[in-house]
Design a protein around this motif. Structure first.
Motif, PDB file in Angstrom:
ATOM      1  N   TYR A  24     -30.441 -15.910   7.440  1.00  0.00           N
ATOM      2  CA  TYR A  24     -31.006 -17.090   8.107  1.00  0.00           C
ATOM      3  C   TYR A  24     -32.113 -17.572   7.580  1.00  0.00           C
ATOM      4  O   TYR A  24     -32.437 -18.486   8.214  1.00  0.00           O
ATOM      5  N   LEU A  25     -32.471 -17.272   6.357  1.00  0.00           N
ATOM      6  CA  LEU A  25     -33.802 -17.991   5.814  1.00  0.00           C
ATOM      7  C   LEU A  25     -33.123 -18.246   4.464  1.00  0.00           C
ATOM      8  O   LEU A  25     -33.938 -17.878   3.342  1.00  0.00           O
ATOM      9  N   ASP A  26     -32.060 -18.996   4.198  1.00  0.00           N
ATOM     10  CA  ASP A  26     -31.511 -18.894   2.805  1.00  0.00           C
ATOM     11  C   ASP A  26     -32.016 -20.152   2.060  1.00  0.00           C
ATOM     12  O   ASP A  26     -31.894 -20.385   0.825  1.00  0.00           O
ATOM     13  N   ALA A  27     -33.157 -20.743   2.673  1.00  0.00           N
ATOM     14  CA  ALA A  27     -33.915 -21.894   1.835  1.00  0.00           C
ATOM     15  C   ALA A  27     -34.956 -21.237   1.116  1.00  0.00           C
ATOM     16  O   ALA A  27     -35.664 -21.715   0.263  1.00  0.00           O
ATOM     17  N   GLY A  28     -35.201 -19.859   1.502  1.00  0.00           N
ATOM     18  CA  GLY A  28     -36.109 -18.943   0.530  1.00  0.00           C
ATOM     19  C   GLY A  28     -35.591 -18.375  -0.376  1.00  0.00           C
ATOM     20  O   GLY A  28     -34.444 -18.213  -0.947  1.00  0.00           O
ATOM     21  N   ARG A  29     -36.530 -17.287  -1.018  1.00  0.00           N
ATOM     22  CA  ARG A  29     -35.781 -16.564  -2.086  1.00  0.00           C
ATOM     23  C   ARG A  29     -36.870 -15.232  -2.122  1.00  0.00           C
ATOM     24  O   ARG A  29     -37.896 -15.281  -1.517  1.00  0.00           O
ATOM     25  N   ARG A  30     -36.403 -14.003  -2.578  1.00  0.00           N
ATOM     26  CA  ARG A  30     -37.183 -12.874  -2.910  1.00  0.00           C
ATOM     27  C   ARG A  30     -38.218 -13.085  -3.923  1.00  0.00           C
ATOM     28  O   ARG A  30     -37.820 -13.520  -5.097  1.00  0.00           O
ATOM     29  N   GLN A  31     -39.354 -12.464  -3.481  1.00  0.00           N
ATOM     30  CA  GLN A  31     -40.626 -12.309  -4.437  1.00  0.00           C
ATOM     31  C   GLN A  31     -41.082 -10.959  -4.575  1.00  0.00           C
ATOM     32  O   GLN A  31     -41.788 -10.433  -3.477  1.00  0.00           O
ATOM     33  N   GLY A  32     -40.852 -10.201  -5.328  1.00  0.00           N
ATOM     34  CA  GLY A  32     -41.086  -8.591  -5.258  1.00  0.00           C
ATOM     35  C   GLY A  32     -40.562  -8.037  -4.026  1.00  0.00           C
ATOM     36  O   GLY A  32     -39.292  -8.005  -3.799  1.00  0.00           O
ATOM     37  N   ASN A  33     -41.484  -7.459  -3.078  1.00  0.00           N
ATOM     38  CA  ASN A  33     -41.069  -6.836  -1.880  1.00  0.00           C
ATOM     39  C   ASN A  33     -41.097  -7.822  -0.646  1.00  0.00           C
ATOM     40  O   ASN A  33     -41.076  -7.300   0.470  1.00  0.00           O
ATOM     41  N   TYR A  34     -41.168  -9.086  -0.964  1.00  0.00           N
ATOM     42  CA  TYR A  34     -41.257  -9.901   0.031  1.00  0.00           C
ATOM     43  C   TYR A  34     -40.113 -11.109   0.107  1.00  0.00           C
ATOM     44  O   TYR A  34     -39.786 -11.423  -1.090  1.00  0.00           O
ATOM     45  N   TRP A  35     -39.717 -11.720   1.293  1.00  0.00           N
ATOM     46  CA  TRP A  35     -38.950 -12.861   0.974  1.00  0.00           C
ATOM     47  C   TRP A  35     -39.938 -14.073   1.343  1.00  0.00           C
ATOM     48  O   TRP A  35     -40.553 -14.078   2.251  1.00  0.00           O
ATOM     49  N   GLN A  36     -39.956 -15.032   0.788  1.00  0.00           N
ATOM     50  CA  GLN A  36     -40.669 -16.288   0.538  1.00  0.00           C
ATOM     51  C   GLN A  36     -40.170 -17.449   1.207  1.00  0.00           C
ATOM     52  O   GLN A  36     -39.115 -17.802   0.480  1.00  0.00           O
ATOM     53  N   VAL A  37     -40.388 -18.189   2.039  1.00  0.00           N
ATOM     54  CA  VAL A  37     -39.850 -19.258   2.682  1.00  0.00           C
ATOM     55  C   VAL A  37     -40.957 -20.285   3.296  1.00  0.00           C
ATOM     56  O   VAL A  37     -42.146 -19.738   3.495  1.00  0.00           O
TER      57      VAL A  37
END
Length: 347
Positions: A24-37
């Motif tokens: 659902y948030l494929d405009a973002g990316r994983r950063q460590g233990n978080y998804w950033q968008v």
């Protein structure tokens, strides 16, 4: 739905937090233990953080938008990213997502050792192909379905689109690439065991002009392309288009496409199943599959009811018959309690 039910659904989504974000948030990316968008509407950016694992700060799935101060859970992400208003639609979409197949994560690469391709035609190759594909919204797959009268596509996350899927006419011919619909074949637990490819014309107006327009790979026997979570009642048929056509008139019922008459006859039954609707095609192979499946179902105490099209198959019915007549034919073959239970939200 009660507050407790919603909380349980949010918890289940939290266990799949990264998969939810990737979908659902494929405009973002994983950063460590978080998804950033950018935000919960899937805007590109870096101000919103979704927790992917439970920590001392809180459970997985909770998010905060540093730019606006907004916060919430993954049900809110589904609502905002899909543009849904009615909470019942949010719940339906969440439950649909949780029923989708999950490709097994790729094994971690060892240093200085290149990854090896999966053997052709195996379940592992099928999982990799599905993982490389993308959701069908706005693609030639969606166009293809609409040309066939199929518009009720909510809950079809096990269907994806690959823009350049390899096609080889035979063992000696040159390899071509065509757009393709990729369908995940899963077992009763949701594990991908195979994939089914339907090659399409570039604009999605029809199938590709190739000799063999459909091919399957992997472990198929007993398994199927599934739509929804089967409980006491489900329907099973051969082709994806036929099954999705029936779903236009019976949108609330779980369904499965076994991909051929032989595989339909051998489909495995969920332990919870008490009534099975057999979606048949009007041909000799369809009659044989119907008889075998009805016999198997009755032998284990499952009531089997056959759904028969007016024409050759249910997709032809959907395209050729008046929509009212199409729905009436199907609903007239259902048990009365299932009409009330599954047909209230027909498209």
């Amino acid at each position: 739905m009660t507050r407790l039910d919603a909380s349980d659904l949010a918890t289940r989504l939290g266990r799949e937090a990264e998969a939810v974000c990737r979908h659902y948030l494929d405009a973002g990316r994983r950063q460590g233990n978080y998804w950033q968008v950018g935000d919960a509407r899937n805007t590109p950016g870096r101000s919103m953080f979704v927790r992917l694992k439970e920590t001392m700060k809180g459970p997985a799935g909770k998010w905060t938008d540093a730019a606006t101060g907004e916060h919430g859970d993954l049900l809110d992400v589904i609502r905002e990213s899909c543009g849904l208003i009615d909470f019942a639609d949010v719940v339906a979409e969440a439950r649909s997502f949780l029923s989708m197949p999950r490709p097994e994560p790729a094994p971690e690469k060892k240093k200085n050792r290149p990854s090896t391709p999966a053997p052709s035609g195996t379940a592992e190759a099928a999982r990799r192909l599905f993982a490389m594909s993308k959701p069908i919204s706005g693609t030639p797959v969606e166009t293809y379905f609409r040309t066939r009268g199929i518009t009720a596509l909510l809950g079809t996350g096990n269907l994806r689109f690959h823009p350049n899927c390899y096609y080889r006419p035979d063992d000696h011919g040159p390899t071509e690439t065509w757009p393709a619909m990729i369908a995940a074949v899963t077992d009763l637990s949701g594990t991908i065991t195979g994939a089914h490819r339907t090659w399409l014309a570039p604009d999605g107006s029809d199938k590709a002009p190739v000799e063999t327009q459909r091919k399957a790979m992997g472990d198929l026997l007993g398994h199927a392309v599934r739509f929804g979570i089967a409980g006491e009642v489900m329907a099973a048929g051969e082709g994806i288009e036929s099954v999705l056509s029936v779903r236009q008139a019976i949108p609330g019922m779980a369904m499965a496409a076994a991909l051929s008459a032989a595989h339909l006859a051998a489909i495995l039954f969920p332990e919870t199943l008490r009534r099975l609707y057999v979606v048949r095609d009007n041909d000799h192979a369809g009659d044989s599959a119907r008889d075998s499946l009805v016999e198997r179902a009755n032998a284990v105490g499952i009531e089997a009811i056959v759904l028969s099209p007016v024409l050759q198959d249910f997709n032809e019915d959907l395209r050729q018959l008046d929509l009212i007549a199409f729905r009436a034919n199907l609903r007239g073959q259902l048990a009365l309690q299932d009409v009330a239970r599954f047909c209230r939200n027909a498209a």
